[in-house]
Design an enzyme around this catalytic site. Structure first.
Site: not given
Length: 743
Positions: A34, A80, A124
């Site tokens: 990580r 993931h 968007y």
């Protein structure tokens, strides 16, 4: 043992062992999966999975964009299994040219800005890969790296990317794991290429030599690196250190001799809006008195305009003060903690080790890609050789295929073919039997044979392989060279600050003022030097007490009955309009403590401080200046004893006069008083009852002076009152004030 029985089994385990085992597993998972980047490709798992998923979606630089929501969904669903916001935030950062030196994602839409505004929602925005990301992925289909199963076992993901780009140092990294962290600044790729080529030729190159090629970080927001070459080399040698970054500014001249400062680049990871708010606070709080105004005139580029109050101020001094009090100067900590040993071992590496990790990975990728290509060519040559046998014996091959029940086996036995060759002949199309096709096959066979010989030569020579890597690095430098918009260095290499602290007085416009403090402790600074009989108004029920002429650049010393000295900048006092403000709001003065004395600070002067029980000592005035609101304890007092007097010791003074409330006067030599930094002091005068009333120093040759009404009186013959320190003294001369005060 059945599964049900195993589930019910209870094994006694010490709590410490159980905790340590589980916590270690969690810590290692956080460190390796990580938070820390791999030294080979410089990526964390989330970034690696993002780039791989975008490649699988065919989001190449020359193709169209796709919605970020689609990309995040693929990454989360296939590779993931974490939150969508975490994945999107990681992708947004890879697209921000002010956060990443060489962006790996080409974003379309609102991806945030240097002001600290967030990106638009993922529904968007759109994205695709950049050419730099393509370099990281180049050769991934050619067995360049190992793959492992995804979290659900339904697919495969790369353990590391082939990385034909030194991403670890080029884009840097930051992360906090369990018990360790990493923080690597971005660097200039052209400089890294020079260092890599030198390291190929000289594997044992020193850090000092490598820093000649890589002089320091190159931040995407530019700025000036204000560190000495020695400090930078030391940081790169150990893998730990820090770099001082300063904003870039220039002075713009205007009409009438006026000027303004324009800031065009700010330090890395500093939010512009927060920076401007901080400078505006300094102006409002008058912490830098000569700052007049600040404006943000930024568009695509950064343009912050700072106006001074006076044109007579040195711009360099103004900026030095801003550097100390704002984020116009920041420090970037270097902690090159990365995963080495094929991504399994966390280690703090130095500059040479970081570069060597990249080179070793490139060498391994080159060998694996070459072997993959060799195997492909050998397979194709085997097929082509079978085709040539077919053309040489075309009639027999056709007969076998038409008449034999098992043509594949017959072909293998008749012409001594391999199974692959026989299968390829059987799969040939009729149109391939034309004469022209035979010529093409012979030409392809010849070309592939030549290429195979070159690959075998490359695999057999370590020198040739490193030469090939050096050529790849040379080609990369052309793409990211200093003459290209993306490759030119943005952070200027400056010199370390001299360490000279600009005095605050240099930043304040010098003006005459009169400090007025009322009997109830309301203080203000009125413009100009007022006469003693000037008409100064106070609140109802209040009246005058102190009136001191000073300059705005002076410091005001406040001596209180608790034995503490407090320090105030006169430029920070409220103006003359109104009644001022309570002094207790500006310093931490307890409610049961009274103000004894106010005076303008003179650094080369000495002070005599004394308490109500007749104890005191001399102290250099430079030692009483306080740095905090809480003041500085100088005279120790307790119980009913309070600090009573603070008298300046002027040059040439050799005697001390002290008078008690019992109206006894004593004169003794100033040399009998010790010079101390803090304490109760020594006995000045003994009292049977009462205590000390007043004290002053004077030159014995000039006589002792005291004030009677509006006139002064001087006593030259002091023989009756001269004695040793701590004596009782005698009644003062006739005409001495009944207040037992010298003034």
């Amino acid at each position: 043992m059945s599964e049900e029985t195993a589930a019910l089994e209870v094994r006694p385990t010490p709590l410490a062992d159980a905790l340590s085992t589980r916590y270690l597993a969690y810590a290692m998972s956080t460190i390796t999966s990580r938070s820390l980047p791999d030294a080979r490709d410089g990526l964390k798992p989330v970034h690696r999975r993002l780039l791989f998923a975008m490649r699988e979606l065919k989001l190449n630089p020359e193709s169209g964009f796709k919605k970020c929501a689609r990309i995040v969904g693929d990454v989360m669903g296939k590779y993931h299994p974490h939150g969508d916001s975490a994945i999107y935030d990681a992708m947004v950062r890879l697209a921000q040219d002010f956060a990443v030196r060489y962006p790996l994602v080409d974003g379309q839409g609102n991806f945030g800005n240097v002001d600290g505004d967030n990106a638009a929602a993922m529904r968007y925005t759109e994205a695709r890969l950049t050419q730099t990301a393509n370099r990281l992925l180049a050769g991934i289909d050619e067995n360049a790296v190992d793959f492992r199963a995804t979290y659900d076992g339904e697919g495969a993901e790369p353990v590391v990317l082939p990385a034909a780009f030194p991403n670890l140092l080029a884009n840097g990294a930051a992360g906090i794991a369990v018990g360790m962290a990493t923080n690597i600044p971005p660097h200039n790729v052209a400089e890294l290429c020079d260092a890599l080529q030198h390291l190929i030729k000289h594997p044992n190159a020193s850090i000092q030599k490598l820093t000649e090629f890589v002089p320091g970080p190159d931040f995407p927001t530019g700025g000036i690196l204000a560190e000495s070459p020695e400090a930078i080399a030391e940081a790169y040698a150990t893998g730990r250190g820090s770099f001082r970054i300063r904003a870039r500014w220039e002075k713009e001249d205007m009409k009438g001799g006026l000027w303004q400062i324009v800031i065009t680049e700010i330090p890395y990871q500093v939010q512009k809006s927060r920076l401007i708010e901080r400078i505006a606070e300094l102006i409002q709080e008058r912490k830098i008195a000569i700052l007049g105004d600040i404006r943000d005139e930024s568009a695509e580029d950064v343009r912050i305009v700072i106006e001074p109050k006076s044109r007579n101020v040195d711009p360099e001094m103004l900026m030095e003060s801003l550097y100390r009090q704002t984020e116009l100067e920041t420090r970037f900590g270097l902690n090159m903690n990365v995963l080495t040993g094929n991504g399994k071992v966390p280690k703090v590496v130095n500059l040479r080790e970081a570069l060597q990790e990249f080179l070793d990975h490139r060498h391994e990728v080159l060998v694996r890609r070459t072997e993959h290509r060799r195997d492909q060519i050998q397979r194709r040559l085997e097929i082509l050789e079978g085709y040539l046998v077919c053309y040489l014996n075309l009639d027999e091959v056709i007969r076998i295929i038409r008449e034999e029940d098992h043509p594949k086996q017959s072909l293998i036995e008749t012409f001594n073919l391999t199974e692959l060759q026989a299968e390829s002949i059987l799969n040939m199309r009729l149109r391939s039997l034309r004469k022209l096709e035979e010529m093409e096959i012979r030409k392809e066979h010849e070309s592939l044979t030549t290429e195979l010989n070159g690959l075998l030569e490359l695999l057999g020579s370590d020198e040739l392989r490193w030469k090939r890597i050096a050529e790849e690095i040379r080609d990369m430098k052309k793409e990211y060279g200093p003459e290209t918009p993306l490759g030119r260095r943005r952070t200027e290499m400056g010199s370390a600050p001299s360490g000279v602290i600009v005095p605050l007085e240099a930043m304040i416009e010098k003006e005459p003022v009169t400090v007025v403090c009322s009997a109830k402790g309301w203080i203000r600074a009125m413009k100009g030097h007022l006469a003693g009989d000037a008409d100064v108004k106070f609140k109802e029920g209040d009246g005058p007490r102190f009136q001191i002429q000073a300059q705005t650049t002076d410091k005001l010393l406040v001596f209180a009955s608790n034995g503490r000295f407090y320090t105030l900048g006169i430029d920070k006092l409220p103006g003359g309009r109104g009644n001022g403000e309570p002094l207790r709001l500006m310093i931490d003065l307890p409610n049961d403590t009274e103000i004894v004395t106010l005076m303008v600070h003179e650094a080369d002067r000495k002070l005599l401080v004394a308490s109500s029980d007749g104890r005191g000592f001399v102290i250099p005035e430079s030692d009483v200046v306080a740095q905090t609101r809480n003041g500085k304890q100088i005279l120790n007092v307790s119980g009913k004893v309070e600090a009573a007097v603070c008298a300046p010791v002027a040059a040439g003074h050799d005697s001390v006069a002290v008078i008690g409330r019992n109206r006894k006067l004593l004169v003794f030599g100033l040399d009998e008083l010790p010079e101390m930094a803090r304490g109760r002091g020594v006995m000045l005068q003994k009292y049977r009852d009462g205590g000390m009333s007043d004290i002053k120093t004077f030159a014995k040759a000039e006589g002792l002076t005291w004030q009677i009404g509006d006139r002064m009186r001087t006593e030259l013959d002091l023989t009756p009152w001269v004695g040793k320190r701590a004596a009782a003294g005698r009644m003062p001369p006739a005409g001495f004030p009944r207040s037992n005060k010298f003034s």
